[in-house]
Design a protein around this motif. Structure first.
Motif, short mmCIF file in Angstrom:
data_model
loop_
_atom_site.label_atom_id
_atom_site.label_comp_id
_atom_site.label_asym_id
_atom_site.label_seq_id
_atom_site.Cartn_x
_atom_site.Cartn_y
_atom_site.Cartn_z
N UNK A 105 0.66 -1.17 0.01
CA UNK A 105 -0.05 -0.08 -0.03
C UNK A 105 0.84 1.29 -0.03
N UNK A 106 2.08 1.13 -0.41
CA UNK A 106 2.88 2.37 0.01
C UNK A 106 3.57 2.57 -1.58
N UNK A 111 8.54 4.81 -6.42
CA UNK A 111 9.59 5.67 -6.29
C UNK A 111 10.91 5.05 -6.74
N UNK A 112 10.91 3.96 -7.01
CA UNK A 112 12.13 3.05 -7.48
C UNK A 112 12.05 2.74 -9.04
N UNK A 118 12.07 -2.39 -6.53
CA UNK A 118 12.89 -2.82 -5.29
C UNK A 118 13.72 -4.10 -5.61
N UNK A 119 13.34 -5.03 -6.40
CA UNK A 119 13.91 -6.28 -6.62
C UNK A 119 15.45 -5.83 -7.52
N UNK A 120 15.07 -4.95 -8.40
CA UNK A 120 16.47 -4.75 -9.07
C UNK A 120 17.24 -3.95 -8.40
#
Length: 171
Positions: A105-106, A111-112, A118-120
């Motif tokens: 939910x964020x 953002x990335x 995030x995983x990358x």
């Protein structure tokens, strides 16, 4: 944290790191995010300790861990300075399997997005990365301990085998 977890403190060059340790089996390090402490794992750690030696630590400057001397720009507390930097400069990578979970939910994925999500980002540091967003807000391990434990269980089932742990935690 639950009964059966002992307190320990590790002395580093510039501060101390506080942790609670409990359980038996392969080691499992649980780290918190901002602005949490090791206590974010309190509803999950006991179930994990049935199969693992759980280490729930306070990052430096958080909870009961020490606070190294800061600077005018607070760079000693920047995530880059705190991290998994020296290792990157020396080409060191995380060799063990890594599970990254984040709030569904964020805004983390948005953002990335330019970096691939995030995983990358984690794949720049680690050889084997798995993960996904999970239900809940920023404090999802506390909001939804059963679902968080189930995600951890699925990951560790593939690593060490055995029965699922998620069903042993109530909400």
């Amino acid at each position: 944290m639950s009964a059966g977890f002992g307190a320990t403190s590790l002395q580093l060059d510039d501060t101390t790191i506080f942790a609670r340790v409990g359980g038996t089996g392969p080691p499992l390090l649980l780290l918190h995010g901002f602005p949490e402490t090791h206590l974010m794992w309190r509803d999950i750690a006991a179930a994990l300790a049935l199969r693992f030696t759980v280490v729930a630590a306070d990052l430096r400057g958080y909870g009961q861990s020490g606070c190294p001397v800061s600077s005018a720009d607070h760079s000693p507390y920047a995530k880059r300075a705190m991290a998994d930097a020296l290792d990157q400069a020396n080409g060191r990578r995380i060799g063990c399997p890594l599970l990254a979970l984040w709030s569904g939910e964020g805004g983390l994925e948005n953002w990335y997005a330019e970096e691939g999500g995030p995983l990358a980002i984690w794949r720049k540091w680690a050889d084997r990365v798995e993960g996904s967003p999970v239900r809940g807000g920023h404090f999802f391990p506390e909001e939804h301990p059963r679902q968080t434990a189930a995600a951890l269980s699925r990951f560790f089932e593939g690593e060490v085998g055995g029965r699922a742990i998620g069903g042993q935690i109530g909400e």
